[in-house]
Write a protein that holds these residues in place. Structure first.
Motif, PDB file in Angstrom:
ATOM      1  N   GLY A   1      62.757 -39.311  10.170  1.00  0.00           N
ATOM      2  CA  GLY A   1      63.991 -38.628  10.530  1.00  0.00           C
ATOM      3  C   GLY A   1      64.189 -37.297   9.852  1.00  0.00           C
ATOM      4  O   GLY A   1      65.185 -36.610  10.107  1.00  0.00           O
ATOM      5  N   GLY A   2      63.251 -36.896   8.994  1.00  0.00           N
ATOM      6  CA  GLY A   2      63.430 -35.679   8.215  1.00  0.00           C
ATOM      7  C   GLY A   2      63.261 -34.392   8.978  1.00  0.00           C
ATOM      8  O   GLY A   2      63.591 -33.313   8.449  1.00  0.00           O
ATOM      9  N   ILE A   3      62.752 -34.458  10.199  1.00  0.00           N
ATOM     10  CA  ILE A   3      62.542 -33.234  10.970  1.00  0.00           C
ATOM     11  C   ILE A   3      63.854 -32.485  11.191  1.00  0.00           C
ATOM     12  O   ILE A   3      63.874 -31.249  11.312  1.00  0.00           O
ATOM     13  CB  ILE A   3      61.857 -33.554  12.304  1.00  0.00           C
TER      14      ILE A   3
ATOM     15  N   ALA B   1      56.305 -38.084  17.337  1.00  0.00           N
ATOM     16  CA  ALA B   1      57.434 -37.753  18.218  1.00  0.00           C
ATOM     17  C   ALA B   1      58.366 -36.743  17.545  1.00  0.00           C
ATOM     18  O   ALA B   1      58.898 -35.842  18.207  1.00  0.00           O
ATOM     19  CB  ALA B   1      58.194 -39.020  18.587  1.00  0.00           C
ATOM     20  N   GLU B   2      58.578 -36.887  16.242  1.00  0.00           N
ATOM     21  CA  GLU B   2      59.397 -35.912  15.522  1.00  0.00           C
ATOM     22  C   GLU B   2      58.725 -34.542  15.507  1.00  0.00           C
ATOM     23  O   GLU B   2      59.392 -33.510  15.645  1.00  0.00           O
ATOM     24  CB  GLU B   2      59.643 -36.389  14.098  1.00  0.00           C
ATOM     25  N   CYS B   3      57.412 -34.530  15.327  1.00  0.00           N
ATOM     26  CA  CYS B   3      56.682 -33.265  15.345  1.00  0.00           C
ATOM     27  C   CYS B   3      56.787 -32.608  16.718  1.00  0.00           C
ATOM     28  O   CYS B   3      56.961 -31.386  16.821  1.00  0.00           O
ATOM     29  CB  CYS B   3      55.225 -33.497  14.967  1.00  0.00           C
TER      30      CYS B   3
ATOM     31  N   THR C   1      50.675 -33.934  21.409  1.00  0.00           N
ATOM     32  CA  THR C   1      51.478 -33.113  20.497  1.00  0.00           C
ATOM     33  C   THR C   1      50.856 -31.735  20.323  1.00  0.00           C
ATOM     34  O   THR C   1      51.554 -30.708  20.398  1.00  0.00           O
ATOM     35  CB  THR C   1      51.604 -33.809  19.129  1.00  0.00           C
ATOM     36  N   LEU C   2      49.543 -31.689  20.103  1.00  0.00           N
ATOM     37  CA  LEU C   2      48.875 -30.420  19.833  1.00  0.00           C
ATOM     38  C   LEU C   2      48.868 -29.505  21.052  1.00  0.00           C
ATOM     39  O   LEU C   2      48.871 -28.275  20.907  1.00  0.00           O
ATOM     40  CB  LEU C   2      47.450 -30.675  19.348  1.00  0.00           C
ATOM     41  N   LEU C   3      48.887 -30.080  22.227  1.00  0.00           N
ATOM     42  CA  LEU C   3      48.933 -29.249  23.433  1.00  0.00           C
ATOM     43  C   LEU C   3      50.252 -28.500  23.563  1.00  0.00           C
ATOM     44  O   LEU C   3      50.336 -27.514  24.309  1.00  0.00           O
ATOM     45  CB  LEU C   3      48.694 -30.121  24.669  1.00  0.00           C
ATOM     46  N   LYS C   4      51.268 -28.923  22.845  1.00  0.00           N
ATOM     47  CA  LYS C   4      52.547 -28.214  22.864  1.00  0.00           C
ATOM     48  C   LYS C   4      52.498 -26.947  22.006  1.00  0.00           C
ATOM     49  O   LYS C   4      53.322 -26.043  22.178  1.00  0.00           O
ATOM     50  CB  LYS C   4      53.664 -29.125  22.354  1.00  0.00           C
TER      51      LYS C   4
END
Length: 439
Positions: free
Chosen positions: A190-192, A242-244, A286-289
């Motif tokens: 949750g720190g994001i 998911a947070e990333c 994630t990396l594709l974003k």
């Protein structure tokens, strides 16, 4: 081969920061340091692109008693103490060029009995000097590290804000570029949200990446560049992919705070989902974003021959993947490695520098693999022995040992990094041995 993770390093941050502190500022006082840039900007490197550049990581995390930070011997000592036998650095900085107001006495002594001195990253004049060194040796600029976990407690926030404003000024005054790099290490689940709130603060208060007077902030693909380090490692991080995803999407797409080019710092095994990477196929989603992928390689190879193997097995196929998926690639180079004083069980001088041959081989192999940009780890990392800035060949003597080479000038790795930039841009040809500095 060591398996080096910044989560482990973050534990060291907490230990080194366990000091008796001066009166702590309020959060409002720490935030008040964040203002739009009001200085001048010198001509220099092209700040519109990362292509063709060598940028170096700038930790900016060393403090001393009496430097105004109120954090004690941060990233220098153990459990509040900085003395022979209780320190966390394996290189000793060369402070011979620093002014009297930039040097801080320590309990260490040189062989001739002189008091050994260090610097503080909280000192404006020293940070400006570091960017002057980048200019002198042809290093294009810096990624300024900002640990998200340091943005809550007011004294820590004051320090990282102070360092960021000094780096901004130094880059502008000396014709360099700079960009912000968030390090997620140490964040809980949750720190994001803390990272998102901090970026909003920097944009609102500093106009970071949007300030017309700040000519030094690095842009790429027509947008401000923001880096996020620590995505996809298998070292027990509590925040999720998911947070990333959400942080990357925020930095790229938010109507007010988005519009950025995003670089991500990721594991060496990101493509094959092995070694230091999570074995989770959603990592690729994630990396594709993101726009630029930068695998962390410190400690992943330990000799020039191992560099050649890494280039064949990792850099070349990584670059092919990135070309296929429309991404850019920022390989990491490092000069050597040693963290014996912080981790006494580790071998002293664990990855020898070989007078620069180890680093030079990385530049040669990266260029031959097709790299168009390089991240140099690190400008000022004394704890892990990867610093390229001026370190003395006459360190203190006694219970703590320091890596040093009496045959080399203290600016050797600044010069060599500058030469690496020339090699990257095709200004000089690849060579098996180091370039001749006497020419």
């Amino acid at each position: 081969m060591v398996h080096i993770s910044w989560t482990t390093l973050w534990v060291g941050v907490l230990i080194c920061g366990a000091t008796v502190r001066a009166a702590e500022p309020t959060r409002d006082e720490a935030i008040a340091l964040l203002k739009p840039y009001e200085g001048t900007t010198a001509a220099g490197v092209d700040r519109t692109t990362l292509s063709g550049k060598v940028v170096t990581g700038y930790q900016g995390w060393f403090t001393t008693p009496g430097d105004g930070a109120g954090l004690g011997w941060r990233h220098l000592g153990m459990r509040g103490e900085f003395r022979p036998g209780r320190c966390t650095i394996d290189l000793w900085p060369d402070v011979s060029e620093l002014g009297a107001g930039e040097k801080y006495d320590t309990p260490f002594r040189h062989a001739d009995g002189r008091t050994a001195q260090v610097y503080s990253s909280h000192n404006r004049q020293t940070v400006l000097r570091h960017f002057a060194w980048m200019q002198e040796y042809g290093i294009d600029g810096a990624m300024v590290q900002r640990f998200v976990v340091e943005t809550t407690q007011p004294a820590n926030l004051r320090h990282v804000n102070t360092v960021l404003t000094h780096c901004r000024e130094g880059a502008n005054l000396h014709g360099r570029c700079y960009a912000l790099m968030y390090d997620l290490s140490g964040l809980r689940a949750g720190g994001i949200d803390r990272a998102i709130d901090d970026w909003k603060l920097l944009v609102d208060r500093m106009q970071l990446g949007r300030d017309a007077r700040d000519g030094a902030y690095l842009r790429h693909q027509g947008k401000p560049l923001v880096a996020v380090w620590g995505i996809g490692f298998n070292d027990g991080r509590r925040y999720s992919l998911a947070e990333c995803d959400r942080f990357i999407e925020f930095l790229k797409d938010d109507p007010k705070y988005g519009g950025n080019t995003v670089m991500v710092g990721i594991p060496t095994g990101w493509r094959t989902l092995d070694r230091d990477a999570v074995a989770d196929p959603t990592l690729h989603k994630t990396l594709l974003k993101a726009d630029i992928l930068s695998p962390w390689t410190v400690g992943r190879y330990d000799s020039p021959r191992a560099v050649e193997r890494h280039a064949r097995e990792r850099w070349q196929p990584d670059l092919a993947w990135c070309r296929e998926h429309g991404k850019e690639y920022l390989p990491v180079a490092f000069p050597g490695f040693s963290w014996h004083n912080m981790r006494p069980e580790a071998k002293f001088d664990q990855i020898p520098r070989l007078k620069g041959a180890f680093l030079w081989r990385q530049y040669v192999e990266a260029r031959q693999a097709g790299a168009t940009m390089i991240y140099q780890a690190m400008f000022d990392e004394l704890d892990e022995g990867t610093a390229i800035f001026k370190c003395t060949s006459d360190p203190p003597v006694g219970e703590s040992r320091f890596v040093a080479d009496a045959d080399l000038p203290s600016d050797h790795y600044l010069w060599l990094t500058g030469m690496g930039g020339k090699l990257l841009r095709g200004e000089i040809e690849p060579t098996e041995t180091l370039p001749d500095r006497t020419r």
